[in-house]
Design a protein around this motif. Sequence first.
Motif, PDB file in Angstrom:
ATOM      1  N   ASP A  36       0.748  -1.806  -0.213  1.00 32.86           N
ATOM      2  CA  ASP A  36       0.103   0.164   0.000  1.00 32.86           C
ATOM      3  C   ASP A  36       0.635   1.268  -0.071  1.00 32.86           C
ATOM      4  O   ASP A  36       2.061   1.482  -0.512  1.00 32.86           O
ATOM      5  CB  ASP A  36      -1.325   0.075   1.309  1.00 32.86           C
ATOM      6  CG  ASP A  36      -0.633  -0.036   2.385  1.00 32.86           C
ATOM      7  OD1 ASP A  36       0.907  -0.418   2.839  1.00 32.86           O
ATOM      8  OD2 ASP A  36      -0.553  -0.451   3.693  1.00 32.86           O
ATOM      9  N   ALA A  37       0.268   2.420   0.541  1.00 36.36           N
ATOM     10  CA  ALA A  37       1.258   3.650   0.508  1.00 36.36           C
ATOM     11  C   ALA A  37       1.929   3.751   1.200  1.00 36.36           C
ATOM     12  O   ALA A  37       3.641   4.399   1.460  1.00 36.36           O
ATOM     13  CB  ALA A  37      -0.367   4.821   0.620  1.00 36.36           C
ATOM     14  N   ALA A  38       2.222   2.869   2.282  1.00 32.51           N
ATOM     15  CA  ALA A  38       3.306   2.438   3.709  1.00 32.51           C
ATOM     16  C   ALA A  38       4.530   1.964   3.074  1.00 32.51           C
ATOM     17  O   ALA A  38       5.655   1.607   3.706  1.00 32.51           O
ATOM     18  CB  ALA A  38       3.180   2.028   4.994  1.00 32.51           C
ATOM     19  N   PHE A  39       4.515   0.549   1.558  1.00 34.69           N
ATOM     20  CA  PHE A  39       5.170  -0.147   1.582  1.00 34.69           C
ATOM     21  C   PHE A  39       6.459   0.247   1.001  1.00 34.69           C
ATOM     22  O   PHE A  39       7.427   0.759   1.842  1.00 34.69           O
ATOM     23  CB  PHE A  39       4.386  -1.023   0.722  1.00 34.69           C
ATOM     24  CG  PHE A  39       5.740  -2.135   0.005  1.00 34.69           C
ATOM     25  CD1 PHE A  39       6.016  -3.594   0.301  1.00 34.69           C
ATOM     26  CD2 PHE A  39       7.055  -1.717  -1.138  1.00 34.69           C
ATOM     27  CE1 PHE A  39       6.485  -3.604   0.311  1.00 34.69           C
ATOM     28  CE2 PHE A  39       7.265  -2.503  -1.720  1.00 34.69           C
ATOM     29  CZ  PHE A  39       7.802  -3.750  -1.007  1.00 34.69           C
ATOM     30  N   VAL A  40       6.467   1.329  -0.019  1.00 35.31           N
ATOM     31  CA  VAL A  40       7.680   1.845  -0.571  1.00 35.31           C
ATOM     32  C   VAL A  40       8.426   3.073   1.028  1.00 35.31           C
ATOM     33  O   VAL A  40       9.859   2.902   1.409  1.00 35.31           O
ATOM     34  CB  VAL A  40       7.725   2.612  -1.281  1.00 35.31           C
ATOM     35  CG1 VAL A  40       8.437   3.556  -1.852  1.00 35.31           C
ATOM     36  CG2 VAL A  40       7.183   2.019  -2.216  1.00 35.31           C
ATOM     37  N   PRO A  41       8.237   3.750   2.167  1.00 35.36           N
ATOM     38  CA  PRO A  41       8.431   4.111   2.966  1.00 35.36           C
ATOM     39  C   PRO A  41       8.790   3.269   4.111  1.00 35.36           C
ATOM     40  O   PRO A  41      10.244   3.201   4.176  1.00 35.36           O
ATOM     41  CB  PRO A  41       7.708   4.443   3.553  1.00 35.36           C
ATOM     42  CG  PRO A  41       6.779   5.410   2.925  1.00 35.36           C
ATOM     43  CD  PRO A  41       6.471   4.202   2.103  1.00 35.36           C
ATOM     44  N   TYR A  42       8.356   1.989   3.888  1.00 33.65           N
ATOM     45  CA  TYR A  42       9.352   0.648   4.923  1.00 33.65           C
ATOM     46  C   TYR A  42      10.526   0.537   4.515  1.00 33.65           C
ATOM     47  O   TYR A  42      11.171   0.247   5.046  1.00 33.65           O
ATOM     48  CB  TYR A  42       7.818  -0.069   5.310  1.00 33.65           C
ATOM     49  CG  TYR A  42       7.372  -0.008   6.351  1.00 33.65           C
ATOM     50  CD1 TYR A  42       7.919  -0.186   7.770  1.00 33.65           C
ATOM     51  CD2 TYR A  42       5.883   0.195   6.422  1.00 33.65           C
ATOM     52  CE1 TYR A  42       7.107  -0.661   8.807  1.00 33.65           C
ATOM     53  CE2 TYR A  42       5.377   0.162   7.383  1.00 33.65           C
ATOM     54  CZ  TYR A  42       5.558   0.240   9.045  1.00 33.65           C
ATOM     55  OH  TYR A  42       4.963   0.516   9.993  1.00 33.65           O
ATOM     56  N   VAL A  43      10.437   0.141   2.941  1.00 31.01           N
ATOM     57  CA  VAL A  43      11.713  -0.408   2.368  1.00 31.01           C
ATOM     58  C   VAL A  43      12.675   0.967   2.232  1.00 31.01           C
ATOM     59  O   VAL A  43      13.709  -0.098   2.999  1.00 31.01           O
ATOM     60  CB  VAL A  43      10.968  -0.381   0.996  1.00 31.01           C
ATOM     61  CG1 VAL A  43      12.851  -1.017   0.042  1.00 31.01           C
ATOM     62  CG2 VAL A  43      10.057  -2.016   0.851  1.00 31.01           C
ATOM     63  N   LEU A  44      12.242   2.228   1.851  1.00 24.39           N
ATOM     64  CA  LEU A  44      13.370   2.886   1.848  1.00 24.39           C
ATOM     65  C   LEU A  44      13.935   3.206   3.414  1.00 24.39           C
ATOM     66  O   LEU A  44      14.990   3.521   3.918  1.00 24.39           O
ATOM     67  CB  LEU A  44      13.047   4.598   1.899  1.00 24.39           C
ATOM     68  CG  LEU A  44      12.289   4.464   0.918  1.00 24.39           C
ATOM     69  CD1 LEU A  44      12.048   6.028  -0.220  1.00 24.39           C
ATOM     70  CD2 LEU A  44      13.645   3.781  -0.341  1.00 24.39           C
ATOM     71  N   ALA A  45      12.516   3.134   4.701  1.00 27.87           N
ATOM     72  CA  ALA A  45      13.503   3.337   6.597  1.00 27.87           C
ATOM     73  C   ALA A  45      13.784   1.750   6.617  1.00 27.87           C
ATOM     74  O   ALA A  45      15.703   2.233   7.109  1.00 27.87           O
ATOM     75  CB  ALA A  45      12.609   2.937   6.861  1.00 27.87           C
TER      76      ALA A  45
END
Length: 160
Positions: A36-45
Motif C-alpha cells: 500500500d502507500a506505506a510499503f515504499v517508506p518501509y523499504v526505504l527506512a
Amino acid sequence: MDTHTRKERLIGVVMLCAGLVYLVMTMNLPRKGFIDAAFVPYVLAFILCLLGVLQLMNSRKPANAGKPAEADDGEKVPADYPTVLKTLGLIVLYTALLSTVGFPIMTALYLYAQFIVLTPAGQKVNHIGYAVIAVVASLVIYYIFRHGFDLLLPSGFLDI
C-alpha cells in the motif's frame, strides 16, 4: 582514533538514527494491506538503517583503506566534473519534461542518455544495447507501479 574514523562513524550513526526516525514515522501511517502507500517508506527506512549499519561496520576498517582512487602509476585520478554536470542537466531536463512527455518515454530517453554519459571515454558506446535496456526498464517500472502498486505515473501523450 583519527579524524577520518570519527567522521565515518558519525556518518554511520547519523544514517542509522535517520533510518530509525523514518521507520518510527512510517509506522504511524495507516495500513491497508501488505503493498500500500506505506510499503515504499518501509523499504526505504530499512535500507537507510542497513546503510547506517554497513557504514558503522566499514568505519572499523583501517583509515588507509578509504584513500582516494589512484591511477596505476600512483597519481590521483582527477574528478570528472563534466560527467557530474551532464548528469545534473539530464536530471533537470527529465523532471521538467516528465509530466508533459510522460514517464515511459522520458525514463527511456533519460536512461539511454545517462548510459552514454557514464560510458568510459575509451569504450565504444553500445547504442542498441543501451536503447533496449532503457526501453525495457522503463516499461517494466511503469507496469509495476501502475498495476502492482496501483499508482499512477504521468503517461503524457501516450495515455496508456
